[in-house]
Each structure stands twice: as structure tokens, then as C-alpha cells.
Write an enzyme that holds these catalytic residues in place. Structure first.
Site, PDB file in Angstrom:
ATOM      1  N   HIS B  57       0.824  -1.225   0.000  1.00  0.00           N
ATOM      2  CA  HIS B  57       0.000   0.000   0.000  1.00  0.00           C
ATOM      3  C   HIS B  57       0.852   1.268   0.000  1.00  0.00           C
ATOM      4  O   HIS B  57       1.586   1.516   0.960  1.00  0.00           O
ATOM      5  CB  HIS B  57      -0.902   0.022   1.226  1.00  0.00           C
ATOM      6  N   SER B  80       1.752  -0.280  -5.478  1.00  0.00           N
ATOM      7  CA  SER B  80       0.830  -0.522  -4.367  1.00  0.00           C
ATOM      8  C   SER B  80       0.295  -1.940  -4.505  1.00  0.00           C
ATOM      9  O   SER B  80       0.374  -2.540  -5.580  1.00  0.00           O
ATOM     10  CB  SER B  80      -0.317   0.480  -4.378  1.00  0.00           C
ATOM     11  N   SER B  85      -5.659   1.798  -2.319  1.00  0.00           N
ATOM     12  CA  SER B  85      -4.993   2.159  -1.071  1.00  0.00           C
ATOM     13  C   SER B  85      -3.928   3.245  -1.216  1.00  0.00           C
ATOM     14  O   SER B  85      -3.416   3.756  -0.232  1.00  0.00           O
ATOM     15  CB  SER B  85      -4.364   0.915  -0.450  1.00  0.00           C
ATOM     16  N   ASP B 147       3.286  -7.589   0.081  1.00  0.00           N
ATOM     17  CA  ASP B 147       2.157  -7.485   1.004  1.00  0.00           C
ATOM     18  C   ASP B 147       0.963  -8.138   0.322  1.00  0.00           C
ATOM     19  O   ASP B 147       0.313  -7.534  -0.523  1.00  0.00           O
ATOM     20  CB  ASP B 147       1.863  -6.019   1.327  1.00  0.00           C
ATOM     21  N   GLU B 209       4.416  -9.299   4.250  1.00  0.00           N
ATOM     22  CA  GLU B 209       3.795  -8.460   5.262  1.00  0.00           C
ATOM     23  C   GLU B 209       2.565  -9.064   5.932  1.00  0.00           C
ATOM     24  O   GLU B 209       2.338  -8.876   7.111  1.00  0.00           O
ATOM     25  CB  GLU B 209       3.389  -7.125   4.594  1.00  0.00           C
ATOM     26  N   ASN B 234       4.637 -11.153   8.941  1.00  0.00           N
ATOM     27  CA  ASN B 234       3.312 -11.059   9.562  1.00  0.00           C
ATOM     28  C   ASN B 234       3.287 -11.676  10.945  1.00  0.00           C
ATOM     29  O   ASN B 234       2.630 -11.165  11.845  1.00  0.00           O
ATOM     30  CB  ASN B 234       2.278 -11.753   8.674  1.00  0.00           C
ATOM     31  N   LYS B 239       4.258  -7.483  14.797  1.00  0.00           N
ATOM     32  CA  LYS B 239       3.457  -7.168  13.627  1.00  0.00           C
ATOM     33  C   LYS B 239       2.018  -7.612  13.864  1.00  0.00           C
ATOM     34  O   LYS B 239       1.142  -6.796  14.103  1.00  0.00           O
ATOM     35  CB  LYS B 239       4.056  -7.818  12.368  1.00  0.00           C
ATOM     36  N   ASP B 243      -0.164  -4.488  14.461  1.00  0.00           N
ATOM     37  CA  ASP B 243      -0.747  -3.962  13.236  1.00  0.00           C
ATOM     38  C   ASP B 243      -2.170  -4.502  13.050  1.00  0.00           C
ATOM     39  O   ASP B 243      -3.136  -3.744  12.969  1.00  0.00           O
ATOM     40  CB  ASP B 243       0.206  -4.403  12.109  1.00  0.00           C
ATOM     41  N   ASN B 244      -2.297  -5.821  13.038  1.00  0.00           N
ATOM     42  CA  ASN B 244      -3.596  -6.427  12.754  1.00  0.00           C
ATOM     43  C   ASN B 244      -4.618  -6.046  13.819  1.00  0.00           C
ATOM     44  O   ASN B 244      -5.776  -5.765  13.526  1.00  0.00           O
ATOM     45  CB  ASN B 244      -3.477  -7.950  12.703  1.00  0.00           C
ATOM     46  N   CYS B 248      -6.184  -2.167  13.074  1.00  0.00           N
ATOM     47  CA  CYS B 248      -7.565  -2.289  12.606  1.00  0.00           C
ATOM     48  C   CYS B 248      -8.538  -1.698  13.616  1.00  0.00           C
ATOM     49  O   CYS B 248      -9.558  -1.134  13.245  1.00  0.00           O
ATOM     50  CB  CYS B 248      -7.910  -3.746  12.327  1.00  0.00           C
ATOM     51  N   HIS B 354      -7.732  -8.940   3.530  1.00  0.00           N
ATOM     52  CA  HIS B 354      -6.803  -8.444   2.514  1.00  0.00           C
ATOM     53  C   HIS B 354      -7.404  -8.362   1.110  1.00  0.00           C
ATOM     54  O   HIS B 354      -7.216  -7.396   0.400  1.00  0.00           O
ATOM     55  CB  HIS B 354      -5.536  -9.299   2.486  1.00  0.00           C
ATOM     56  N   HIS B 406      -3.762   2.140   8.582  1.00  0.00           N
ATOM     57  CA  HIS B 406      -3.267   2.119   9.949  1.00  0.00           C
ATOM     58  C   HIS B 406      -2.463   3.365  10.268  1.00  0.00           C
ATOM     59  O   HIS B 406      -1.793   3.912   9.398  1.00  0.00           O
ATOM     60  CB  HIS B 406      -2.396   0.882  10.164  1.00  0.00           C
ATOM     61  N   SER B 414       5.364  -2.695  12.264  1.00  0.00           N
ATOM     62  CA  SER B 414       5.359  -3.632  11.144  1.00  0.00           C
ATOM     63  C   SER B 414       6.558  -3.408  10.239  1.00  0.00           C
ATOM     64  O   SER B 414       7.243  -4.347   9.832  1.00  0.00           O
ATOM     65  CB  SER B 414       4.090  -3.444  10.324  1.00  0.00           C
ATOM     66  N   GLN B 418       9.828  -5.397   8.773  1.00  0.00           N
ATOM     67  CA  GLN B 418      10.126  -5.533   7.346  1.00  0.00           C
ATOM     68  C   GLN B 418      11.586  -5.184   7.064  1.00  0.00           C
ATOM     69  O   GLN B 418      12.300  -5.915   6.361  1.00  0.00           O
ATOM     70  CB  GLN B 418       9.219  -4.602   6.520  1.00  0.00           C
TER      71      GLN B 418
END
Lengths: 417, 485
Positions: B57, B80, B85, B147, B209, B234, B239, B243-244, B248, B354, B406, B414, B418
């Protein structure tokens, strides 16, 4: 003076001091009263539950200079060791004995009243009722009173509406902070406590149905959710139902909720909230508890009359009703106030707010009764604020104060910016 | 950059670069992990020689990632991984670069704009993978940062069809997107029969990712078809559990609010799937006062949801009564067109998983529903009976499509993973086989540590005796590999 054995006095002292630990607001008022003596020369007659918390209120009023006479508002709630310590250690006139019969209970109230009060503290309108019916001779000396419960306030408002009330009475029960503390937090915590103590049920993952979303219901619903329960609320009042929905609770009619719930708590103040048509669809082993004032919210009488069998006290405070078809319903505390029966009722911290309110209202009445017409008065805003401030101080919470410019801005209608 | 980029980029509007640069600077402050990596490796330049193709993204936060990679010595090309996104100002700023101007860009070749068509999307992915050479030909990347696995899939499928000598007929594809994908590879095969085979041979590894991409990688590894080593970013704790979950939790309701401004309190919201993403979604919706119902196929996640006090039910039971439907399963065919037809007037449907195959958007027109565009990424679909529902971002990631994805701080976690994974794979390539790896617990803990100061967190240090008592080193790692956090 006194009606309990002196030997209980030491035990009573321990209990009194234990309660004192959780009553910091009352302690602060006591210190001030000792210096300012706002109740000097006043005779106060109180009819309250004679408990350790009440004893602390008595000591505060005495510190303020009052001549005190205490009688029990209910013979079942009297703690005899508290009577003993008040009478024998502190020399306060207490007319109370646990389990007293009706005649003795009446006699206790009469003896207290006969001292000729200037102020009365009531819990259920007993003293005010007697003064206005059988003790009219004592009325002229009475300057005012305080009422502790919802039920008493209802009666006082009825008297006031008929112009029968002859002196000003403060409805201590209706103060904002009292409602929030006693109902939301006191009943909320102690109800969940009672369900856990009596059943040891894991609430996480269960469905708890809370009937009524007033202050008590909000407190119970929040705590049940906090323990991981899925909470369903039932209501008759659209405003409260909307409040519940906006707080993310599922709102259902009881007929629908009855089939979903694992635990039911009634806190409506109404009657017949859980009845035959609900029992008919409940799950096996559903738990039924009431935290409303009277034992009419769950129709236990129907269960008694129509169950196949009853196994009383399978655990303390748990009666099992076997229904036709084999389902079992578990009723806690016979449908009476579960938080008082199966737990310990309001924690002292809640009574601290309540009784600090009583003490400040008594002080206010002592200063202002001469200028007040007969009637029912709400707790003055400054006392409500003061009560909150005392709690904040005790908790070590600091807040901001408006400066003069801000105060002017908020009170002036001319000031646009 | 060693090569002149000229027109070797494609963004919506390069004049947005100045705005994008300001937002990148704001984000840098909120991305302490990436910034401390830049500082730590400033002298070592561990990515010197790395040619990284990124498919992720193209947001402001990604811009900070990209510029972290280049500051460690890497060359980068970017696309992307989702048609909606891209933040166009971020893409412009990356193309222009911190030193360049719109007239004279000197940044990273980026191929991304918000609202790509599917053919455009796959063209962008291809462009990011093809590195131009002075002779007019091209080579490939030696690293992929992926990703969702689209860049990796393009290389793998490309190589596989080249080996077979034929690409399946696009007409046989089971989705519009796959048809576009096969068309692109058909053309590619005609141009150069060894393009993807050669590119694959030059790739040292991929860092992936997200959950969906990781699933694809494990499948490839299982069948022995994985062409280069992979690090599953991930499943770093810092992460997926950040992140998740927290990402979210933040961006789901942001997307719903921006798209619809609907009052969430009092509504009934259904969250499909109670993994890390679903957990964050459920919490944020409940936090706004919605009553949340969860659907699950996994008994463990279902029980977790129930124990948190959520009602767990099935789509069938709630489809006609709920107000908001959010898919977060990572699976396909979660809400079908026939289900949407049964929803009540004004129901809101969105996906935060996703891919866009969780909600059967394609089935809506087939079932006679008519689309009315309310505003970008917000469609009203009117059914033949006259009632209508609102669909967000055409069933694609609504937190990115309707909001800005995010927040930076979460993405710093995250993207630190990476970056560290890129350094690991690139500098210690000999230690990795054609398998899928996760980063060590030490590196995971390092990422967390880099974010504590910014939050004013004070960590307690074990004494030697305490460390010995629980059998760990004073400096960590503090948990065994199977610890679940």
C-alpha cells in the site's frame, strides 16, 4: 440507656473501627464538627439500621455537639455489638436489639421519640409518620428532618402534596452522588458479588439478563460485561432502553430474553418481572436473582406452588426448583435482595457517601430550618458538590477550579466571547 | 540513484509532492522504530547493493519505509498492492524524493495511484519488478518486499508458465482479476519466454507483510515450489499482534465514519472472523457502543469471542437484522449477493480482510442490483425490490479505501520488522533455504524496545538471580518460541 450486654462492647469497637477505615469523608466532617460544634444544643432522634456504619455517623453528630437518641429502623439489621459499644463506651442512648418483637421495636421508637427531638433522621418515614399522627404534641419543637430511602421519600412527597407535612425534610436519598454511589456502584458490585459467592458461576461467555436499566441495572450490566458476560437488558422505559442499546447492550422483551439467559438479575422496582411465562422457556439450571427492594420481582410463589420438587439450600442461598419436564431453576436468596442476603450489601465506602450526606444535611438544617417552609427538599447543590469533593480528597484526586474570569464568562448572558 | 529515472514512474499528480513531504515528516515523528534503524545502520549501509521491489500500500507510512530502505543503501522500485490504497500525495513525494522537485524528480520509481483499474494494477506490479538497464533491456530485483504476495505470485506463476511454455487461457479464469493476470502473462510470454525465470533466479528472498501472503508462501514451500527464501513478517509478534489488532481497531471505525458518518452506538455490527484483525474490529465497534456479533468457523476463536462477551452466531441468523457487516476472515465468499439482498434498508457492508473476494460484489449486478455511486469508495446498491444497502470500497480493504489505513505508530512496528527482515535475508542469505522463516524472538523484542521510549514506557530489568530463576538471559529473549502472548 442501652439494651445490649456490655461484654459485646469490645467486639463492637473492632467492627466500628473497621468500618471507619473506609469512611474518610465522615472522618473529615467529624474533625470540622469538633471545631465548629454546629449542632450544639440540638436534640436529634434517629431511626436507622443500627450497624457499624451508622455508629460512625452517630459519633460525627455527637462531635458536632448534638444530644443523640438512636432507635432501630429494622430489628433484623441491628448489630448488638454495635449497640453495646455505642451505649457503654460512648454513652449514646441506643434503643435496639436484634430480633426484637414488634412490641419491643415500637417501644424502642417511642422511647427515642419521647426525648423531644429538634431534628429527626428517618429511614422509611417511621419517625415523621408517628410525629404527624400520635405525637402531635412534639411537632412544634421539631425543626426539620432527613430521609434516607426511596420508599420514605415517596411517602413524604405524598404528605407534602396534601399539605400534611409540618416541617422541612431533606430527601437525602435523591442526591446525585448518593444515587451514583449507592445504586450504580454499591448495588452493582454487591449484586455480582452475591451471585459469585452463592453460585461460583463463571460469568465469562454466559448470557446475563438484567431486567431494568436504572442506576442499579447500569451498575450490574457494566460489571457483568466487565467479567466477560454477554449482557441482555430488558426495559419498559424507552429512554432507558435506548441508553442500553447505545451502550451496546442487546435489548429484548423478557419473553425473548428468558430463553437466552444463563443468569437473570431483576432490578426494576416493579413486580412479576420473572413469572410463569418466562420460567416456561428458561434453560435448565438458569440462575435467578433479585436486587430490587422487594421480593416481588421474581414470582417465587408461583415456583413454590407449581414446581415438581424443591431442593432448598443446595448451597447457602441457593434453592433448586425442579419443573415438570426436568428443567431446574436456581433461585438465589428466595428472591429477596441478593446483595444483602448473599453478600454484604453496600460496602462501607458507599455508606460513607450516604452518611456524610446525612451529616451535612443535618448541619444545613440546623443553620437554615428557621427560614424553610414545610416540605420535601432536595439535597442542596453545594452539599452534593461538597460530598463529591470530600470523596475526591480522600481518593487523592485533584481537580481544577474556575478562575473569576471563567466564572463570569459562564454566568453572564451578555458575554459572547 | 544510479539510473536516471526520467519518466520511470507513474503517479496521479506529481505536484502533490510538497503536501506528501509534509505528511511524511509528521509520520517520521510517529515512526520511532524506523527512524532508529536509520540511525543504527547509517554507517554500515547493510542494504547497499540491494535492489528491492516493493508491492505494498503506497501510503505516507510506506513512504517512510521506502526512504528507510534507501537510507540503508538499497535501490527501490514500488507499486501498491491494492487499487484503492494509494495516497496520491505520498506516491508523488516518494517519486520526487526529499531532494528533488516535481520538475526534476530524484526519488524512487513508484507506480501507484488511487483508483487503478485491474489491468493498470497489474501493469504497475510488473513495472515495479522490471528494472530498466542502460541498454534498454531490463533485469529484476534481488529482493522483494511483498504485502499479500502479488509480486511473488507474478514471479512464481510467470516462471512456472514459462517452464510449461504456455499460459492458461485467460477466458478460463474464475475471476475478473485472474483473467487480467493471465492476459498480462500471456503477453509477457510472447515478449520474452525466459523473463520471469531469469528474474526469479536473481532474487535472494522475499519478506511478506500479511496473513494472506504468508498463506500463499507456506503453500509454495509445502509443494517445493518456493523459488527463494521467505521471511514471514506477519507472524512477528510486533506485527500481527499490533498492526492487525491495534491498527484495525483504529482504522476500521475511521473508515466507516468517513464513508458514512453513521452513528455506530446502538447499532448491531457483525464481524466475520475473530482472528487478530477481527478482535481489533470487534473491540473498536463495541467501544463506540455497537452491539457486536461475531461469526467464526474455528472453535478456539469462537470460544474466545464468547468469553469476551460477544454473541457468536451465523450469518444466516443475523443477516436480516444487523446494521453493519465487516468481513475479516482472509477467506472467500463470506457474504454473497443473495445474502446482501436480504439485508435491511441501509445496511453497511465492508471488508477489512486483505482481498476483495470476501464479499461477492460481482454477484450484485448479476442479481439485478443497481449501483449508485454516492461518493468515491461509497456505493449504494439498489435491489430490484427497491431497498438498498451501502457497500464500502467495492469490498476492498475499507480502512485503506475509506480512511488512511493504519496509523503511523503501528506501521512503525510492522515496517521495522520488514526492514530488519530485508537486512537479514540480504546480508545472511547463505543461512536461508527456500523455506518460510519468522524473525527471531530477539529481533521481535528489539522492534518492541525501539517503540517504548516514545510512549514513556519504563521497563523493569531482571536481576541475574531472577533471570536464572526463569531460565532466560537478562537481555532476553524472555519467552520461549511457543509462547502465545
Amino acid at each position: 440507656m442501652g439494651t445490649a450486654e456490655e461484654s459485646l462492647s469490645d467486639q463492637g469497637l473492632l467492627r466500628l473501627v473497621w468500618a471507619q477505615r473506609a469512611m474518610p469523608a465522615l472522618a473529615q466532617i467529624s474533625e470540622r464538627f469538633e471545631r465548629t460544634r454546629p449542632l450544639a444544643g440540638l436534640r436529634i432522634v434517629a431511626a436507622l439500621h443500627v450497624t457499624a456504619e451508622t455508629a460512625n455517623l452517630m459519633l460525627v453528630l455527637r462531635a458536632g455537639g448534638a444530644d443523640l437518641h438512636l432507635a432501630a429502623a429494622n430489628p433484623l439489621s441491628t448489630q448488638d455489638d454495635v449497640v453495646a459499644v455505642l451505649a457503654h463506651r460512648y454513652g449514646i442512648d441506643v434503643q435496639a436489639r436484634r430480633g426484637a418483637d414488634r412490641a419491643t421495636y415500637d417501644q424502642h421508637l417511642e422511647r427515642a421519640l419521647a426525648t423531644g427531638p429538634h431534628l429527626v433522621l428517618d429511614d422509611g418515614c417511621d419517625l415523621v409518620g408517628r410525629l404527624h399522627t400520635t405525637h402531635l404534641d412534639l411537632l412544634p419543637a421539631v425543626r426539620g428532618g432527613c430521609e434516607q430511602t426511596t420508599t420514605g421519600v415517596l411517602r413524604l412527597r405524598a404528605m407534602s402534596a396534601e399539605s400534611a407535612l409540618r416541617f422541612p425534610v431533606v430527601a437525602v436519598n435523591d442526591s446525585g452522588i448518593q444515587q451514583s454511589f449507592a445504586n450504580r456502584h454499591g448495588t452493582g458490585q454487591s449484586t455480582v458479588d452475591a451471585i459469585l459467592r452463592s453460585t461460583n458461576v463463571l460469568l465469562a461467555g454466559r448470557t446475563v439478563v438484567v431486567a431494568g436499566f436504572g442506576n442499579c441495572g447500569k451498575g450490574v450490566a457494566d460489571r457483568a460485561r466487565g467479567l466477560g458476560a454477554s449482557v441482555i437488558v430488558t426495559e419498559v422505559d424507552p429512554t432507558r432502553a435506548l441508553e442500553a442499546a447505545m451502550a451496546g447492550f442487546q435489548v429484548l422483551p423478557m419473553c425473548d430474553a428468558a430463553a437466552e439467559g444463563d443468569v437473570f438479575v431483576t432490578v426494576t422496582g416493579s413486580r412479576g418481572v420473572l413469572a410463569e411465562r418466562h420460567f416456561a422457556v428458561m434453560k435448565d439450571n438458569a440462575i435467578l436473582a433479585n436486587s430490587g427492594h422487594f421480593d416481588l420481582e421474581i414470582d417465587v410463589a408461583w415456583l413454590r406452588a407449581h414446581c415438581v420438587d424443591v431442593h432448598p439450600e443446595i448451597r447457602p442461598h441457593v434453592d433448586e426448583y425442579l419443573l415438570a419436564g426436568g428443567r431446574r431453576l436456581l433461585v438465589l436468596a428466595e428472591g429477596r435482595l441478593v446483595n444483602l442476603a448473599a453478600a454484604e450489601g453496600h460496602p462501607p465506602a458507599v455508606m460513607d457517601v450516604s452518611y456524610a450526606g446525612q451529616a451535612l444535611c443535618v448541619e444545613w438544617l440546623a443553620a437554615n430550618a428557621g427560614t424553610l417552609a414545610p416540605g420535601v427538599y432536595d439535597v442542596p447543590t453545594e452539599i452534593d458538590d461538597g460530598l463529591a469533593m470530600l470523596q475526591l480528597d480522600a481518593m487523592g484526586v485533584r481537580i481544577d477550579t474556575l478562575d473569576t474570569a471563567q466564572e463570569a464568562y459562564l454566568t453572564s448572558w451578555r458575554n459572547g466571547g | 540513484m544510479t539510473q536516471p529515472i526520467g519518466t520511470d514512474y507513474k503517479v496521479a499528480d506529481v505536484s502533490l509532492a510538497a503536501f506528501g513531504r509534509k505528511e511524511i515528516q509528521l509520520a517520521e515523528h510517529e515512526m520511532p522504530g524506523l527512524m532508529s534503524i536509520r540511525e543504527e545502520y547509517a554507517d554500515a549501509q547493510p542494504l547497499s547493493g540491494a535492489r528491492i521491489t516493493g508491492s505494498l500500500h503506497m501510503t505516507v507510512q510506506t513512504a517512510v519505509l521506502i526512504e528507510t530502505l534507501t537510507s540503508l543503501g538499497a535501490e527501490v522500485r514500488w507499486a501498491s498492492c491494492n487499487i484503492f490504497s494509494t495516497q496520491d500525495h505520498a506516491a508523488a513525494a516518494v517519486a520526487v524524493g526529499p531532494e528533488g522537485t516535481p520538475e526534476n524528480p530524484s526519488g524512487v520509481p513508484v507506480f501507484a495511484w488511487k483508483g487503478e483499474t485491474l489491468p493498470e494494477y497489474w501493469w504497475c506490479t510488473r513495472q515495479a519488478l522490471l528494472w530498466p538497464e542502460a541498454d534498454g533491456g531490463h533485469t529484476g530485483p534481488n529482493m522483494i518486499l511483498d504485502d499479500g504476495g502479488d509480486a511473488t505470485m507474478l514471479v512464481h506463476r510467470g516462471a512456472s508458465y514459462e517452464k510449461a511454455g504456455v499460459v492458461p487461457n485467460p477466458d478460463t479464469a474464475d475471476s475478473e482479476e485472474f483473467e487480467v493476470f493471465l492476459t498480462l502473462l500471456t503477453e509477457s510470454l510472447a515478449e520474452d519466454s525466459q523473463r520471469w525465470t531469469n528474474i526469479a533466479a536473481g532474487i535472494k528472498g522475499v519478506t511478506e507483510e500479511t496473513t494472506t501472503g504468508v498463506l500463499r508462501l507456506y503453500e509454495l514451500a509445502k509443494t517445493g515450489d518456493l523459488l527463494f527464501p521467505a521471511i514471514n513478517v506477519n507472524d512477528s509478534v510486533t506485527k500481527s499482534k499490533f498492526d492487525n489488532l491495534y491498527g484495525c481497531r483504529h482504522s476500521l471505525i475511521d473508515g466507516i465514519n468517513r464513508a458514512t458518518d453513521v452513528m455506530i452506538g446502538g447499532k448491531v455490527a457483525v464481524v466475520f472472523g475473530y482472528g487478530d484483525v477481527g478482535k481489533g474490529c470487534a473491540e473498536s465497534l463495541r467501544g463506540q457502543g455497537a452491539r457486536v456479533i461475531v461469526t467464526e468457523i474455528d472453535p478456539i476463536c469462537a470460544l474466545q469471542a464468547a468469553m469476551e462477551g460477544y454473541q457468536v452466531s451465523t450469518l444466516e441468523d443475523v443477516v436480516e437484522t444487523a446494521d453493519i457487516f465487516i468481513t475479516s476472515t482472509g477467506n472467500k465468499d463470506i457474504i454473497m449477493a443473495a445474502d446482501m439482498a436480504r439485508m435491511k434498508q441501509g445496511a453497511i457492508v465492508g471488508n477489512i480482510g486483505h482481498f476483495d473476494n470476501e464479499i461477492d460484489i460481482a454477484g450484485l449486478p448479476r442479481g439485478g442490483a443497481e449501483r449508485i455511486k454516492v461518493k468515491p469508495q461509497v456505493d449504494e446498491w439498489v435491489f430490484p425490490d427497491g431497498h438498498s444497502i451501502i457497500v464500502l470500497s467495492e469490498g476492498r480493504l475499507l480502512n485503506l479505501g475509506n480512511a488512511t489505513g493504519h496509523p503511523s505508530f503501528v506501521m512503525s512496528n510492522s515496517f521495522s520488522n520488514q526492514t530488519i527482515a530485508q537486512i537479514e535475508l540480504f546480508t545472511k542469505n547463505d543461512e536461508y533455504k527456500k523455506q518460510v522463516y519468522v524473525l527471531s524472538k530477539q529481533l521481535d523484542e528489539k522492534v518492541a524496545r525501539m517503540h517504548l521510549d516514545a510512549l514513556g514506557v519504563k521497563l523493569t530489568t531482571l536481576t541475574k538471580e531472577q533471570a536464572a530463576y526463569i531460565g532466560v538471559d537478562v537481555a532476553g529473549p524472555y519467552k520461549s518460541d511457543h509462547y502465545r502472548y
